[in-house]
Design an enzyme around this catalytic site. Sequence first.
Site, mmCIF file in Angstrom:
data_model
loop_
_atom_site.group_PDB
_atom_site.id
_atom_site.type_symbol
_atom_site.label_atom_id
_atom_site.label_comp_id
_atom_site.label_asym_id
_atom_site.label_seq_id
_atom_site.Cartn_x
_atom_site.Cartn_y
_atom_site.Cartn_z
ATOM 1 N N HIS A 190 -26.859 11.206 -12.778
ATOM 2 C CA HIS A 190 -27.398 12.569 -12.914
ATOM 3 C C HIS A 190 -26.474 13.522 -13.648
ATOM 4 O O HIS A 190 -26.897 14.588 -14.060
ATOM 5 C CB HIS A 190 -27.793 13.121 -11.557
ATOM 6 C CG HIS A 190 -26.674 13.794 -10.790
ATOM 7 N ND1 HIS A 190 -25.462 13.215 -10.556
ATOM 8 C CD2 HIS A 190 -26.613 15.012 -10.212
ATOM 9 C CE1 HIS A 190 -24.709 14.039 -9.858
ATOM 10 N NE2 HIS A 190 -25.371 15.138 -9.642
ATOM 11 N N SER A 239 -24.796 17.005 -23.157
ATOM 12 C CA SER A 239 -25.777 16.501 -22.208
ATOM 13 C C SER A 239 -26.496 15.351 -22.917
ATOM 14 O O SER A 239 -26.381 15.207 -24.139
ATOM 15 C CB SER A 239 -26.785 17.588 -21.843
ATOM 16 O OG SER A 239 -26.138 18.644 -21.177
#
Lengths: 137, 476
Positions: free
Chosen positions: B399, B380
């Site tokens: 996103h 991430s």
Amino acid sequence: MSAWEHFEHEADIGVRGRGATLAEAFAQAALALTAIVTDPALVAPRIPVAIRCEAPDPEFLLVDWLNALIYEMATRHMLFSCYEVRIEGDRLEATAWGEPVDRSRHQPAVEPKGATFTALQVARQGEEWIAQCVVDV
Amino acid sequence: MDIKGFERLGPCHWRLAPRGAMRVPVEIFADETLLQAMDDKVREQAENVATLPGIVRASYAMPDAHWGYGFPIGGVAAFDPDEGGVVSAGGVGFDVSCGVRCLLTGLPVEAILAVQEPLAEALFAAIPAGVGSTGQIRLSDAEMDAMLRGGARWAVAQGYGEAADLERIEEHGCMAGADPKAVSTQAKKRQREEMGTLGSGNHYLEVQRVAELYDEATAAAFGLVRDQVVVSIHCGSRGLGHQIGTEYLKEMALAAKGYGIVLPDRELACAPITSPVGQRYLGAMRAAINCALANRQILTHLTRRVFAQFFPGLSLPLLYDVSHNTCKVETHEVDGRRRTLYVHRKGATRAFGPGHPELPEALRPVGQPVLIGGSMGTSSYVLVGTKESEALAFSSACHGAGRAMSRQQALKRWQGREVVESLARRGVIVRSPSFRGVAEEAPDAYKDVSAVVDAADRAGLARKVAKLVPLVCIKG
């Protein structure tokens, strides 16, 4: 012949039911909805739940039908494996048979959030009816 | 995607001139490889969005754009109410205010490795996850309405988390203009047992190591230290948001014609911002945003309780909380004048640059943290908003990774148990109630989030700050 299948969508999953009648195609599309979560063969059709919906055309009716099932699945924590569907004009009356979710036996993969208008189609193709749309998961 | 007709404005910025019913151009932020790999449907959907009344400047698509519903996922579009602009239930989607928050532990990775397995078990036991899971909290009708009005602020008042969390959440934890009366009884019933639950699919709670820093100064301002540990939570507004999406999508699809709106795709269901249905939807959607903020706040509280068992006295401050399926009223400069716009972000993150008044004082000099979730077992990222992002795409960024293959394909290719074992060999402990769910979410079923983040960085939408890799993953 009655049958259900999934079809591809990049983010989510498409459900498609086929049947000799519109009602059968809707029942098969509902089985495809269950199959997003688990193998329908693992779900015992023990408890009946009555469902009614009404919509201005058969395509809206399919979306409403699947969304009504998603609502019952979510609020009753149930899965369904057997569907009795009657459609007259713009009204649908049905009984969905199923049982409470058993996480170890059903291994539920993902919860459907809502049926969409994407790839939505309800139509007669030759001898059979087809009812399909993409479901957001 | 067929990239014929695109004009290249920069290394990661493409423009498609308006044609047919399009009122504005389409602009896509991606490198050439990502753009070519995008489905043709992204172009078609972005073009459809460009036809909607009152759209301002362009119909945008972020580097992770993929085939969605009506709007592409990764789509951004702003509408002006004074020019007949619309609000679209399809432009927000079913999982209203789905988002990511990141908590700082301040612990070195060694401290977690010493308790990795029992910590994973304790989190898995404490965080309700997966299909059919229920939370511990049951709200009365009056409490439900108070939650829908108050969001994370309500949750903090109930004892879930700290007041200091609120300034680290968009809208300071409470979305104004929420109208619980615009939320149906069915939507509230669907939420009744789902407060404080993670959900399923791509939602997760991860304990992550800060693996790399790209911008030491900003990382320091964010409290990110290499080889320290953070916790990231990805989930949304649960059944309430899904039901609101379902109901308003139908209502708007049926109402559009009456407002003289031609929908090239029913899923673009929308209504004029100033119309009664538009206003009711905004009230309901804002209530769903508050539901998502309250839900992530409760999950934060549960997470802190688990960490306190292992590390007494540890506080886990909130770095930031972002939402990525929203429509928000924002002021942006367009052609030299400030305009109040309704900005839809569907699978896109708001990314305010330095100096933005919405940001808390501590973050204002550097910009907003932009939290980008990867797939289970991969990386991430934390990025930071830039000044130039406002002119590029109304301060928006990507996103997540987006799927590279369908759930059916993933299920054919992988066994859930094998995925769990193979990730364990790589030092990632995965806990999930469903092996099938794990197989469908296998890391390789997703695109490479690194390429997406690099493109966002090169395009100037947001700048890379840190890379996070998982140690523990709780999957729904």
